[in-house]
Design a protein around this motif. Sequence first.
Motif, mmCIF file in Angstrom:
data_model
loop_
_atom_site.group_PDB
_atom_site.id
_atom_site.type_symbol
_atom_site.label_atom_id
_atom_site.label_comp_id
_atom_site.label_asym_id
_atom_site.label_seq_id
_atom_site.Cartn_x
_atom_site.Cartn_y
_atom_site.Cartn_z
ATOM 1 N N ALA A 33 72.302 29.116 28.272
ATOM 2 C CA ALA A 33 71.725 27.771 28.167
ATOM 3 C C ALA A 33 72.815 26.706 28.182
ATOM 4 C CB ALA A 33 70.894 27.652 26.888
ATOM 5 N N ARG A 34 73.908 26.956 27.477
ATOM 6 C CA ARG A 34 75.007 25.980 27.463
ATOM 7 C C ARG A 34 75.625 25.833 28.848
ATOM 8 N NH1 ARG A 34 77.645 27.871 21.766
ATOM 9 N NH2 ARG A 34 76.318 26.597 20.443
ATOM 10 N N LEU A 35 75.825 26.953 29.533
ATOM 11 C CA LEU A 35 76.405 26.890 30.874
ATOM 12 C C LEU A 35 75.479 26.154 31.839
ATOM 13 C CD1 LEU A 35 77.984 30.439 31.155
ATOM 14 C CD2 LEU A 35 79.192 28.265 31.004
ATOM 15 N N CYS A 36 74.181 26.324 31.687
ATOM 16 C CA CYS A 36 73.218 25.611 32.538
ATOM 17 C C CYS A 36 73.308 24.100 32.330
ATOM 18 C CB CYS A 36 71.794 26.088 32.251
ATOM 19 S SG CYS A 36 71.441 27.734 32.876
ATOM 20 N N CYS A 37 73.678 23.703 31.129
ATOM 21 C CA CYS A 37 73.813 22.277 30.812
ATOM 22 C C CYS A 37 75.231 21.779 31.040
ATOM 23 C CB CYS A 37 73.429 22.031 29.354
ATOM 24 S SG CYS A 37 71.728 22.424 28.992
ATOM 25 N N GLY A 38 76.125 22.646 31.491
ATOM 26 C CA GLY A 38 77.496 22.233 31.770
ATOM 27 C C GLY A 38 78.422 22.270 30.576
ATOM 28 N N VAL A 39 78.064 23.011 29.529
ATOM 29 C CA VAL A 39 78.917 23.123 28.348
ATOM 30 C C VAL A 39 79.474 24.543 28.300
ATOM 31 C CG1 VAL A 39 79.028 22.992 25.832
ATOM 32 C CG2 VAL A 39 77.528 21.445 27.086
ATOM 33 N N PRO A 40 80.751 24.736 28.653
ATOM 34 C CA PRO A 40 81.317 26.076 28.620
ATOM 35 C C PRO A 40 81.430 26.633 27.202
ATOM 36 C CG PRO A 40 82.922 24.486 29.450
ATOM 37 C CD PRO A 40 81.673 23.740 29.119
ATOM 38 N N ASP A 41 81.555 27.928 27.109
ATOM 39 C CA ASP A 41 81.612 28.617 25.833
ATOM 40 C C ASP A 41 83.022 28.529 25.234
ATOM 41 O OD1 ASP A 41 81.025 30.235 23.696
ATOM 42 O OD2 ASP A 41 80.940 32.083 24.853
ATOM 43 N N TYR A 42 83.120 28.035 24.022
ATOM 44 C CA TYR A 42 84.406 27.854 23.350
ATOM 45 C C TYR A 42 85.133 29.181 23.161
ATOM 46 C CZ TYR A 42 87.790 26.557 19.736
ATOM 47 O OH TYR A 42 88.947 26.360 19.011
ATOM 48 N N GLU A 43 84.416 30.226 22.750
ATOM 49 C CA GLU A 43 85.052 31.514 22.516
ATOM 50 C C GLU A 43 85.660 32.079 23.799
ATOM 51 O OE1 GLU A 43 82.285 34.098 20.577
ATOM 52 O OE2 GLU A 43 82.003 32.716 18.907
ATOM 53 N N VAL A 44 84.963 31.925 24.923
ATOM 54 C CA VAL A 44 85.476 32.386 26.209
ATOM 55 C C VAL A 44 86.716 31.574 26.586
ATOM 56 C CG1 VAL A 44 84.966 32.572 28.678
ATOM 57 C CG2 VAL A 44 83.253 33.248 26.997
ATOM 58 N N TYR A 45 86.676 30.280 26.321
ATOM 59 C CA TYR A 45 87.808 29.408 26.615
ATOM 60 C C TYR A 45 89.041 29.804 25.806
ATOM 61 C CZ TYR A 45 90.541 25.092 26.982
ATOM 62 O OH TYR A 45 91.543 24.173 27.189
ATOM 63 N N VAL A 46 88.846 30.067 24.522
ATOM 64 C CA VAL A 46 89.957 30.475 23.655
ATOM 65 C C VAL A 46 90.543 31.797 24.147
ATOM 66 C CG1 VAL A 46 90.573 31.250 21.320
ATOM 67 C CG2 VAL A 46 89.183 29.193 21.636
ATOM 68 N N LYS A 47 89.684 32.744 24.510
ATOM 69 C CA LYS A 47 90.159 34.023 25.033
ATOM 70 C C LYS A 47 90.979 33.812 26.313
ATOM 71 C CE LYS A 47 88.636 38.514 26.603
ATOM 72 N NZ LYS A 47 87.609 39.226 27.289
ATOM 73 N N HIS A 48 90.496 32.933 27.194
ATOM 74 C CA HIS A 48 91.210 32.631 28.431
ATOM 75 C C HIS A 48 92.590 32.042 28.128
ATOM 76 C CE1 HIS A 48 92.029 31.159 32.502
ATOM 77 N NE2 HIS A 48 92.379 30.028 31.919
ATOM 78 N N LEU A 49 92.644 31.090 27.204
ATOM 79 C CA LEU A 49 93.928 30.495 26.847
ATOM 80 C C LEU A 49 94.905 31.540 26.310
ATOM 81 C CD1 LEU A 49 93.139 27.074 25.132
ATOM 82 C CD2 LEU A 49 94.108 27.466 27.374
ATOM 83 N N ARG A 50 94.420 32.400 25.441
ATOM 84 C CA ARG A 50 95.305 33.420 24.858
ATOM 85 C C ARG A 50 95.828 34.388 25.909
ATOM 86 N NH1 ARG A 50 91.753 34.009 19.467
ATOM 87 N NH2 ARG A 50 92.855 32.436 18.266
ATOM 88 N N GLU A 51 94.993 34.732 26.885
ATOM 89 C CA GLU A 51 95.386 35.699 27.908
ATOM 90 C C GLU A 51 96.242 35.084 29.013
ATOM 91 O OE1 GLU A 51 91.797 37.501 29.350
ATOM 92 O OE2 GLU A 51 91.427 38.538 27.452
ATOM 93 N N HIS A 52 95.923 33.860 29.418
ATOM 94 C CA HIS A 52 96.567 33.273 30.588
ATOM 95 C C HIS A 52 97.533 32.130 30.296
ATOM 96 C CE1 HIS A 52 94.056 35.640 33.277
ATOM 97 N NE2 HIS A 52 93.060 35.369 32.451
ATOM 98 N N HIS A 53 97.425 31.522 29.128
ATOM 99 C CA HIS A 53 98.266 30.375 28.776
ATOM 100 C C HIS A 53 98.709 30.476 27.308
ATOM 101 C CE1 HIS A 53 96.780 28.627 32.520
ATOM 102 N NE2 HIS A 53 95.564 28.923 32.098
ATOM 103 N N PRO A 54 99.424 31.553 26.956
ATOM 104 C CA PRO A 54 99.784 31.748 25.543
ATOM 105 C C PRO A 54 100.679 30.645 24.975
ATOM 106 C CG PRO A 54 100.947 33.307 26.937
ATOM 107 C CD PRO A 54 99.946 32.592 27.813
ATOM 108 N N GLU A 55 101.326 29.878 25.849
ATOM 109 C CA GLU A 55 102.199 28.799 25.382
ATOM 110 C C GLU A 55 101.415 27.559 24.952
ATOM 111 O OE1 GLU A 55 101.216 27.812 29.549
ATOM 112 O OE2 GLU A 55 101.676 29.669 28.524
ATOM 113 N N ARG A 56 100.159 27.471 25.363
ATOM 114 C CA ARG A 56 99.357 26.288 25.027
ATOM 115 C C ARG A 56 98.739 26.403 23.644
ATOM 116 N NH1 ARG A 56 95.287 24.672 29.612
ATOM 117 N NH2 ARG A 56 94.815 23.169 27.993
ATOM 118 N N GLU A 57 98.635 25.259 22.986
ATOM 119 C CA GLU A 57 97.979 25.203 21.680
ATOM 120 C C GLU A 57 96.470 25.290 21.883
ATOM 121 O OE1 GLU A 57 97.448 21.935 18.137
ATOM 122 O OE2 GLU A 57 99.351 21.984 19.222
ATOM 123 N N ILE A 58 95.812 26.016 21.011
ATOM 124 C CA ILE A 58 94.356 26.152 21.115
ATOM 125 C C ILE A 58 93.706 24.958 20.422
ATOM 126 C CG2 ILE A 58 92.370 27.537 20.442
ATOM 127 C CD1 ILE A 58 94.198 29.984 20.766
#
Length: 67
Positions: A19-44
Amino acid sequence: MNRSMQMLESGWKWAVQTARLCCGVPDYEVYVKHLREHHPEREIPSYKEFFRERQVARYKGTGGRCC
């Protein structure tokens, strides 16, 4: 927690995420996982910062994808 409750909870999380994705609101938990895996230097960011960033990206036309 029994198996049926786990399945119900999993289904509910999936429905909310969809439902959130249908409204254009990405999932925070997925975003945090992406940052940790692909951009570990960035602050969450906090959820509030994340949500605001997503709103700006959506309504100001600045995009929203890093990869």
